[in-house]
Structures are given as structure tokens and as C-alpha cells.
Design an enzyme around this catalytic site. Structure first.
Site, PDB file in Angstrom:
ATOM      1  CB  SER A   2       3.753  19.954 -22.577  1.00  0.00           C
ATOM      2  OG  SER A   2       2.579  20.724 -22.417  1.00  0.00           O
TER       3      SER A   2
ATOM      4  CE1 TYR B  57       6.133  22.955 -18.912  1.00  0.00           C
ATOM      5  CE2 TYR B  57       4.121  23.150 -20.205  1.00  0.00           C
ATOM      6  CZ  TYR B  57       4.979  22.399 -19.430  1.00  0.00           C
ATOM      7  OH  TYR B  57       4.699  21.077 -19.166  1.00  0.00           O
TER       8      TYR B  57
END
Length: 341
Positions: A138, A163
Site C-alpha cells: 500500500s 495498517y
């Protein structure tokens, strides 16, 4: 790099009921004559399950070219059964607990799926060798990096959310397994993916849902933010290109590589809102301008995302290029058809 022919192969796509996973599965089937997809998903209720079911219905139309298995990637027994009963050639691991803000209140879900789940995938690729493991990272790994555009050569040691930390950990895990067991591993750092049938927790979808109800939309950092919005078709093309070529070995002997997949063109949040508003007005989904509520920066957010895609361009002759106005127009047309049936 060695080239992989997907014909007569079996590809395991985890997170197949998800946004990227479903579109990727569809593209693989449509662009090959004989590739078989095993699509795996545990169908969490993180967002509207009916949307995941709609994506699976889209894939069910391909008959025996697509096999769906409901399982959790961290369930080693269920996963091992898939690997023992099928000769998996390529794994594309897109299953993960997504969302930056959700990770602040629900850390367990991220450790379970993103850490333990990815470890399980790596172990199975080790014991049942595959030609290539491609996995989702990501843009959030760049944290508060000031240098733009973000390059895969940049240091990414300062995540601002759990995350992001789990995604950086995935890259480290993959590198270790690539070096130790010679598993060809390629990580993809996605930049703000959007489009039809997308995730309802993403800003463009949440804004649309609120605008339809006449509710104000929350715009963080008083609107002073930039995002590298990347259209789903470009993301899928990028993954398809990467799947078919294994990475060369690094200096330390690991067949390992990480790429950015982003539009290489950050847009201001205010321009994004105005463009979305215009597309929704054109489709008749809303009848007037949005009410905007300007708020301070939220924990876990970053000011800007901006992808350097020079490696992707050099190795595959491709870079995402769908303009935001075009992508949001397609989203608005889909939204009207889906929710206004």
C-alpha cells in the site's frame, strides 16, 4: 525476469470477492483461453456484503473457469487443502483487512489477516512451490515522507497507522522468504484505487452515499490534501503485467521486487469533490451542490500521496493514465444503475 504463460495454469486470487480481486479475476479469465482461477475470500462484514456477492455473481458467469472457496487465509488447514488438491502456479494475495482509520480501533483484525494470513500464504508457497507470488502492499507505507513523488527506493520506516505497519511487514516477510526459499515475490504498493463496484469505505463512495441523502460531507485537513487516485482498470493492467514476469534477483540473491502502481498525478481533495459532484449531477443522482464540513486532519492520515512509477514503466512499458474525471464518470454511471434499479 522469466516470463510466465498463464494458459493451462491455475491462479489463486485471495480476496476474490473484493474490489481489486474480483476485477483481476475477471480480466485474467477474459484475456486467456484456459487459465483457471481459484478465488478465495472469507466475506467479512467490514462493508456491505451484498456488494461482495454482486462481484461473485459477476464471476460465476464464467462457469468452471472460476471456482470460489470461502475460507480465511490464516486458516492453515483450509489453505493447505487448496494447495494439495490443486497445482497452483501463481498466487495473487489481495486478501487483507483494509482501512487506515479502522485499524486504530480494531487492531486485532489487522494482525489476524495481514500478518498471520500472509505468513500462512508464504509458508504454503514455500512447501508447495509456485512460479510467482504477487501481493498487495500500500502507498500508506510511505507514512509522513516529505519527498515526492514517492519512490520504492525511499526509506519507509515511519508508518502512521497499524495498517501501514502490517503492509511494510508483508514486504519484509516476502523479502526474507524470497531470499531463503527462492520464492519469486513481487509487492505492489497501490495508490487510492477507485471505480465502479468499489469499496464503500473509500472517500468517493462515502461522499456519494451522503450526498444522495442530502447530508454534509466531511473534508479533512480543511480540504488541503492530495491523493494519487488510480482507476481500477489501470490497477488490474498493472497486476496482470507483473504476474507474468518474475523479478530478477537482488544483490543479496532474493528474487524480489516492489513497484508503485499509482496515477503519477496527485489531485487536490477539493478538485476531487468538485469533479465527483459534477459527475453525480450529470447522472441525476444528486440535484444540487454538496454541503461541506471542513475538519482538521485525522489520526493515521497523510497530507499527500504521489507515486513514482518509473520502474513500472521501465520494466513493463506501462503506467496508469485514466483521468480522474473519466474514472469518476464511470463510477457515477455504475452507481446510478446499481442503486437506482
Amino acid at each position: 525476469m522469466s516470463v510466465i504463460d498463464l494458459e493451462n495454469k491455475t491462479v489463486l486470487v485471495t480476496g476474490a470477492a473484493g474490489f481489486i480481486g474480483s476485477f483481476l479475476s475477471k480480466r485474467i479469465i477474459e484475456s486467456t483461453k484456459s487459465c483457471h482461477i481459484i478465488g478465495l475470500d472469507c466475506i467479512t462484514d467490514y462493508y456491505d456484503v451484498s456488494l461482495k456477492e454482486e462481484r461473485l455473481d459477476m464471476l460465476a458467469k464464467f462457469g468452471n473457469r472460476f471456482t470460489f472457496i470461502k475460507a480465511d487465509i490464516s486458516d492453515k488447514n483450509a489453505m493447505e487443502k487448496i494447495f494439495t488438491e490443486n497445482k497452483i502456479s501463481v498466487v495473487v494475495n489481495l486478501a487483507a483487512q483494509a482501512g487506515v482509520r479502522y485499524s486504530i480501533d480494531n487492531p486485532d483484525a489487522y494482525i489476524h489477516s495481514n500478518m498471520l494470513g500472509f505468513y500462512t500464504i508464504l509458508e504454503l508457497c514455500r512447501h508447495y512451490p509456485v512460479e510467482h507470488l504477487v501481493y498487495a502492499s500500500s502507498s500508506s507505507v510511505y507514512g509522513t515522507n516529505k519527498k515526492v513523488p514517492y519512490s520504492t527506493e525511499d526509506k519507509v520506516d515511519n508508518p502512521v497507522s497499524l495498517y501501514a505497519a502490517t503492509k511494510k511487514s508483508n514486504e519484509l516477510f516476502a523479502h526474507a522468504y524470497a531470499k531463503l526459499y527462492k520464492i519469486p515475490c513481487t509487492g505492489l504498493r497501490f495508490f487510492t484505487v477507485y471505480g465502479p463496484m468499489g469499496r464503500p469505505d473509500m472517500a468517493y463512495f462515502k461522499f456519494t452515499n451522503k450526498l444522495v441523502k442530502g447530508e454534509p460531507i466531511q473534508i479533512y485537513n480543511m480540504g488541503d490534501m492530495k491523493r494519487d487516485f488510480t482507476y481500477i482498470d489501470d490497477i488490474v493492467t498493472g497486476i496482470m503485467n507483473v504476474m507474468k514476469k518474475t523479478p530478477e534477483e537482488t544483490e543479496d540473491g532474493a528474487p524480489y521486487k516492489v513497484y508503485n502502481i499509482g496515477n503519477n498525478s496527485p489531485e487536490s481533495l477539493m478538485y476531487f469533490v468538485e469533479t465527483l459532484e459534477s459527475c453525480l449531477l450529470k447522472e441525476g443522482i444528486i440535484t444540487g451542490p454538496a454541503k461541506k464540513e471542513l475538519l482538521p486532519m485525522q489520526p493515521g492520515d497523510v497530507y499527500q500521496t504521489y507515486a513514482d512509477v518509473s520502474d513500472l514503466q521501465k520494466d513493463f512499458g506501462f503506467k496508469p493514465a485514466t483521468p480522474l474525471a473519466e474514472g469518476l464518470a464511470r463510477f457515477a454511471a455504475w452507481y446510478k444503475g446499481y442503486y437506482r434499479k
